[in-house]
Motif scaffolding. Structure first.
Motif, PDB file in Angstrom:
ATOM      1  N   ALA A 194      77.962 110.566  11.388  1.00  0.00           N
ATOM      2  CA  ALA A 194      77.399 108.986  11.248  1.00  0.00           C
ATOM      3  C   ALA A 194      76.771 109.110  10.772  1.00  0.00           C
ATOM      4  O   ALA A 194      75.870 110.840  11.291  1.00  0.00           O
ATOM      5  CB  ALA A 194      77.619 108.633  12.502  1.00  0.00           C
ATOM      6  N   HIS A 207      74.034 103.032   5.364  1.00  0.00           N
ATOM      7  CA  HIS A 207      74.532 104.015   6.618  1.00  0.00           C
ATOM      8  C   HIS A 207      76.315 104.164   6.698  1.00  0.00           C
ATOM      9  O   HIS A 207      76.981 103.247   6.007  1.00  0.00           O
ATOM     10  CB  HIS A 207      74.351 103.023   8.464  1.00  0.00           C
ATOM     11  CG  HIS A 207      74.875 101.495   7.885  1.00  0.00           C
ATOM     12  ND1 HIS A 207      76.629 100.658   8.091  1.00  0.00           N
ATOM     13  CD2 HIS A 207      74.311 100.157   7.351  1.00  0.00           C
ATOM     14  CE1 HIS A 207      76.744 100.035   7.979  1.00  0.00           C
ATOM     15  NE2 HIS A 207      75.528  98.976   7.319  1.00  0.00           N
ATOM     16  N   ALA A 210      80.254 104.791  11.401  1.00  0.00           N
ATOM     17  CA  ALA A 210      80.461 105.367  12.821  1.00  0.00           C
ATOM     18  C   ALA A 210      78.713 104.810  13.268  1.00  0.00           C
ATOM     19  O   ALA A 210      78.896 105.722  13.955  1.00  0.00           O
ATOM     20  CB  ALA A 210      80.849 106.427  12.709  1.00  0.00           C
ATOM     21  N   ASP A 212      76.876 102.461  15.604  1.00  0.00           N
ATOM     22  CA  ASP A 212      77.714 102.200  16.609  1.00  0.00           C
ATOM     23  C   ASP A 212      77.948 103.255  17.009  1.00  0.00           C
ATOM     24  O   ASP A 212      78.254 102.292  18.335  1.00  0.00           O
ATOM     25  CB  ASP A 212      77.673 101.072  16.224  1.00  0.00           C
ATOM     26  CG  ASP A 212      76.678  99.503  15.605  1.00  0.00           C
ATOM     27  OD1 ASP A 212      75.122  99.569  16.032  1.00  0.00           O
ATOM     28  OD2 ASP A 212      76.610  98.855  15.203  1.00  0.00           O
ATOM     29  N   GLN A 213      78.635 104.386  16.825  1.00  0.00           N
ATOM     30  CA  GLN A 213      79.353 104.712  18.262  1.00  0.00           C
ATOM     31  C   GLN A 213      78.152 105.420  18.700  1.00  0.00           C
ATOM     32  O   GLN A 213      78.001 106.137  18.381  1.00  0.00           O
ATOM     33  CB  GLN A 213      79.596 106.106  17.419  1.00  0.00           C
ATOM     34  CG  GLN A 213      81.030 107.092  17.852  1.00  0.00           C
ATOM     35  CD  GLN A 213      81.966 106.618  18.917  1.00  0.00           C
ATOM     36  OE1 GLN A 213      82.533 105.686  18.517  1.00  0.00           O
ATOM     37  NE2 GLN A 213      82.280 106.434  20.626  1.00  0.00           N
ATOM     38  N   PRO A 214      78.996 105.494  20.013  1.00  0.00           N
ATOM     39  CA  PRO A 214      77.202 106.104  21.213  1.00  0.00           C
ATOM     40  C   PRO A 214      77.829 107.176  21.129  1.00  0.00           C
ATOM     41  O   PRO A 214      78.480 108.303  21.147  1.00  0.00           O
ATOM     42  CB  PRO A 214      77.783 104.764  23.100  1.00  0.00           C
ATOM     43  CG  PRO A 214      78.637 104.198  22.335  1.00  0.00           C
ATOM     44  CD  PRO A 214      79.449 104.211  20.991  1.00  0.00           C
ATOM     45  N   GLU A 215      76.928 108.008  21.674  1.00  0.00           N
ATOM     46  CA  GLU A 215      76.517 109.646  21.373  1.00  0.00           C
ATOM     47  C   GLU A 215      75.684 110.374  22.809  1.00  0.00           C
ATOM     48  O   GLU A 215      74.877 109.571  22.472  1.00  0.00           O
ATOM     49  CB  GLU A 215      76.412 110.150  20.004  1.00  0.00           C
ATOM     50  CG  GLU A 215      76.584 109.549  19.144  1.00  0.00           C
ATOM     51  CD  GLU A 215      77.928 110.325  18.615  1.00  0.00           C
ATOM     52  OE1 GLU A 215      79.182 110.945  19.695  1.00  0.00           O
ATOM     53  OE2 GLU A 215      78.946 110.065  18.338  1.00  0.00           O
ATOM     54  N   GLY A 284      69.937  99.685  21.692  1.00  0.00           N
ATOM     55  CA  GLY A 284      71.396 100.263  21.659  1.00  0.00           C
ATOM     56  C   GLY A 284      71.348 101.673  22.078  1.00  0.00           C
ATOM     57  O   GLY A 284      71.847 102.667  21.915  1.00  0.00           O
ATOM     58  N   LYS A 296      71.760 108.317  25.799  1.00  0.00           N
ATOM     59  CA  LYS A 296      72.813 107.626  25.377  1.00  0.00           C
ATOM     60  C   LYS A 296      72.400 106.867  24.158  1.00  0.00           C
ATOM     61  O   LYS A 296      72.055 105.657  25.097  1.00  0.00           O
ATOM     62  CB  LYS A 296      74.172 107.559  24.970  1.00  0.00           C
ATOM     63  CG  LYS A 296      75.293 108.873  26.560  1.00  0.00           C
ATOM     64  CD  LYS A 296      76.766 107.443  26.371  1.00  0.00           C
ATOM     65  CE  LYS A 296      77.430 108.539  27.295  1.00  0.00           C
ATOM     66  NZ  LYS A 296      78.628 107.712  27.959  1.00  0.00           N
ATOM     67  N   THR A 298      73.329 105.728  19.668  1.00  0.00           N
ATOM     68  CA  THR A 298      73.226 106.012  18.563  1.00  0.00           C
ATOM     69  C   THR A 298      72.809 105.637  16.930  1.00  0.00           C
ATOM     70  O   THR A 298      71.952 106.158  17.559  1.00  0.00           O
ATOM     71  CB  THR A 298      73.835 104.417  18.188  1.00  0.00           C
ATOM     72  OG1 THR A 298      73.162 103.523  17.917  1.00  0.00           O
ATOM     73  CG2 THR A 298      74.696 103.959  19.658  1.00  0.00           C
ATOM     74  N   ARG A 300      72.416 103.856  14.570  1.00  0.00           N
ATOM     75  CA  ARG A 300      71.405 102.744  14.930  1.00  0.00           C
ATOM     76  C   ARG A 300      70.105 103.151  15.518  1.00  0.00           C
ATOM     77  O   ARG A 300      69.172 102.503  14.840  1.00  0.00           O
ATOM     78  CB  ARG A 300      72.362 101.374  14.646  1.00  0.00           C
ATOM     79  CG  ARG A 300      71.499 100.086  14.297  1.00  0.00           C
ATOM     80  CD  ARG A 300      72.377  99.079  14.988  1.00  0.00           C
ATOM     81  NE  ARG A 300      73.605  98.550  14.079  1.00  0.00           N
ATOM     82  CZ  ARG A 300      73.766  98.327  12.821  1.00  0.00           C
ATOM     83  NH1 ARG A 300      72.750  97.620  12.416  1.00  0.00           N
ATOM     84  NH2 ARG A 300      75.280  98.474  12.653  1.00  0.00           N
ATOM     85  N   SER A 301      70.293 102.872  16.528  1.00  0.00           N
ATOM     86  CA  SER A 301      69.495 103.388  18.168  1.00  0.00           C
ATOM     87  C   SER A 301      67.757 103.872  17.047  1.00  0.00           C
ATOM     88  O   SER A 301      67.076 103.990  16.907  1.00  0.00           O
ATOM     89  CB  SER A 301      69.259 103.026  18.855  1.00  0.00           C
ATOM     90  OG  SER A 301      70.340 104.540  19.452  1.00  0.00           O
TER      91      SER A 301
END
Length: 407
Positions: A194, A207, A210, A212-215, A284, A296, A298, A300-301
Motif C-alpha cells: 500500500a 495511491h 490498498a 484504506d486497508q487497516p494496519e 481513519g 491501527k 491506513t 490514507r490516514s
C-alpha cells in the motif's frame, strides 16, 4: 361421308401409338428436376460436413439454394473494425468526467494508469473501435519525469478551458498516473503493498488500491502522539522548553516505553487522540484505550496526517521544525536503509518494522524534502515473510520514486 369401320379403327390405333411415344419422350423432362434437387442437397450436405453449419448456410445462400433471413441483431460494426481520425492540429484540453482506465491502444484491456474525475489531460487524436469512440490523451505530473499517455474512452472526457479547467482540475490517480512504468513496477510487489503520495506544491495525489486497508501502527504512533503533545501546548509548558525539546519529547521519540504510556494518558488516551485528529479532518485511525501500540491506521490516514503537518495546519512553524528534527535524529539508520539521505533531505522519514507469526510489516511514512526536487509526503506499507523481504520491497519502491522526484 362416314369412314369404313376398319379405317376408323386403324386411325384410332395410330393416334394411341403417337400419344404413347409423346408420353415416353416427356417423362425424362419431368424427372430431371428431381435429380437436380438431389444433387444440390448432396452438395450442401457435403459442405456442411466439411466446413460446418454457418459456412454451409452462407454457401447455400451464395449458390442460390435459399435466402437467409435478415434480422435486427446484425452488427452495425464488426468487433474487429478500427479506424483512426486525422490527428488534431492542436491538442485539446480536457478533464476526466469519470474514472478513466488508460490502455495502450483503442479497445485494449491492459490498464496502465487510472485517472480519477477532474484529472487534466490533452487529447491529440480520436479513433473508433467497433462503434466506440476512443481518445488518445497525454497528461502531465508534478515533475518533468512524471505523467504519461495512452488511450481511453472519449465518453469519459469533458472539454475544459481557462478558469473552468483550473478550478475543476484535481490530479488524483493511481501510481500509474504518476508514471505508467512506476505503477507497473510497484504493482509487481503484490496487492498487499500500500502506498499514498502527495505533492503539496502541485496538489497532486497518487495511491494504490490498498490505501484504506487497516494496519497495526506499532511505533508509528510516536509521530502522532508527539505532534499532539506540541499542539496541546504540553511540550511548551515544560521547564526550559525554549532551549530545545524537553525530556517529555526526547524520551518519547527515543522509544522509552514508560514515556509512551505516560504521554498517551497525558493527551487523553484514545479519546484525546481521536478528538484532536478528527477535529482537523484526519480520519481513519483506530486508537485503543491505554494501549498506544495497539492503534491501527491506513495509508490514507497516515498521508492525511503528514500532509496536515507539512502544511502547518497542526502546529506552529517552530514546533513543526522541532518535530521534524526529533523524528529525523532517532530514525536515520532505518530510514537510510530504504531511501538515501539525499532524497530525504531536510525532511523526516519514519521507518518501523513489526514481526509476528504471520510475517513482517514495515511502514515508511513522513515527508521527503530533497535539495533538488519537490517535497513529497510519502507513505509505503510492505508485507513480507521476513523483515528483509519488506525492506527489499521498500527499496524497490523508493528506487522507482527517486528518478521521478529528481526528473
Amino acid at each position: 361421308m362416314a369412314q369404313p369401320r376398319k379405317l376408323a379403327t386403324a386411325n384410332a390405333g395410330a393416334r394411341g401409338q403417337a400419344a404413347d411415344r409423346a408420353a415416353g419422350q416427356a417423362a425424362p423432362a419431368r424427372t430431371a428436376p428431381k435429380a437436380s434437387g438431389l444433387r444440390a442437397s448432396l452438395a450442401v450436405f457435403a459442405l456442411f460436413c466439411i466446413v460446418g453449419a454457418i459456412p454451409a448456410a452462407l454457401g447455400g445462400e451464395t449458390f442460390g439454394y435459399w435466402q437467409l433471413p435478415i434480422t435486427s441483431a446484425q452488427l452495425a460494426s464488426p468487433p474487429w473494425s478500427l479506424s483512426y481520425d486525422t490527428p488534431l492540429a492542436t491538442p485539446t484540453p480536457m478533464l476526466a468526467n469519470a474514472t478513466l482506465r488508460i490502455v495502450t491502444a483503442p479497445g485494449g484491456s491492459s490498464v496502465v494508469a487510472t485517472l480519477e474525475p477532474g484529472f487534466a489531460t490533452q487529447v491529440s487524436r480520436y479513433a473508433t473501435r467497433a462503434g466506440v469512440r476512443w481518445a488518445q490523451i497525454r497528461w502531465a505530473g508534478p515533475t518533468h519525469a512524471a505523467g504519461g499517455s495512452g488511450w481511453t474512452q472519449a465518453s469519459g472526457l469533458v472539454a475544459a478551458s481557462g478558469a473552468s479547467q483550473s478550478s475543476q482540475a484535481r490530479s488524483i490517480g493511481d501510481l500509474g498516473a504518476l508514471s505508467p512504468a512506476f505503477g507497473q513496477a510497484i504493482g509487481a510487489l503484490g496487492p498487499g503493498f500500500a502506498s499514498a503520495l502527495y505533492f503539496p506544491a502541485a496538489g497532486a495525489s497518487y495511491h494504490t488500491a490498498a490505501i484504506d486497508q487497516p494496519e497495526a501502527l506499532g511505533a508509528q504512533i510516536t509521530p502522532l502522539l508527539l505532534t499532539t503533545l506540541y499542539a496541546k501546548g504540553i511540550v511548551a509548558s515544560q521547564p526550559n522548553a525554549s532551549k530545545g525539546p524537553p525530556p517529555i519529547a526526547r524520551d518519547l521519540v527515543a522509544g522509552n516505553a514508560q514515556a509512551l504510556t505516560f504521554d498517551y494518558a497525558l493527551v487523553g488516551g484514545a479519546a484525546g487522540m481521536d478528538s484532536f485528529l478528527t477535529q482537523r479532518h484526519i480520519t481513519g485511525f483506530q486508537f485503543a484505550a491505554q494501549q498506544p501500540l495497539q492503534a491501527k491506521g491506513t495509508a490514507r490516514s497516515l498521508s492525511l496526517f503528514y500532509s496536515a503537518l507539512a502544511s502547518g495546519q497542526l502546529v506552529t512553524a517552530h514546533d513543526q521544525a522541532e518535530i521534524t528534527t526529533l523524528l529525523a535524529s532517532v530514525n536515520n539508520a532505518a530510514a537510510t536503509a530504504v531511501a538515501p539521505q539525499t532524497i530525504i533531505g531536510a525532511g523526516a522519514l519514519v521507518v518501523t518494522t513489526a514481526s509476528s507469526a504471520g510475517g513482517a510489516i514495515t511502514i515508511a511514512a513522513g515527508t521527503l524534502t530533497p535539495a533538488s526536487g519537490p517535497s513529497v509526503v510519502v507513505v509505503a506499507i510492505a508485507h513480507g515473510a521476513t523483515p528483509a523481504a519488506t525492506q527489499k520491497a521498500l527499496q524497490t519502491f523508493f528506487g522507482g520514486l527517486i528518478p521521478i522526484i529528481q526528473g
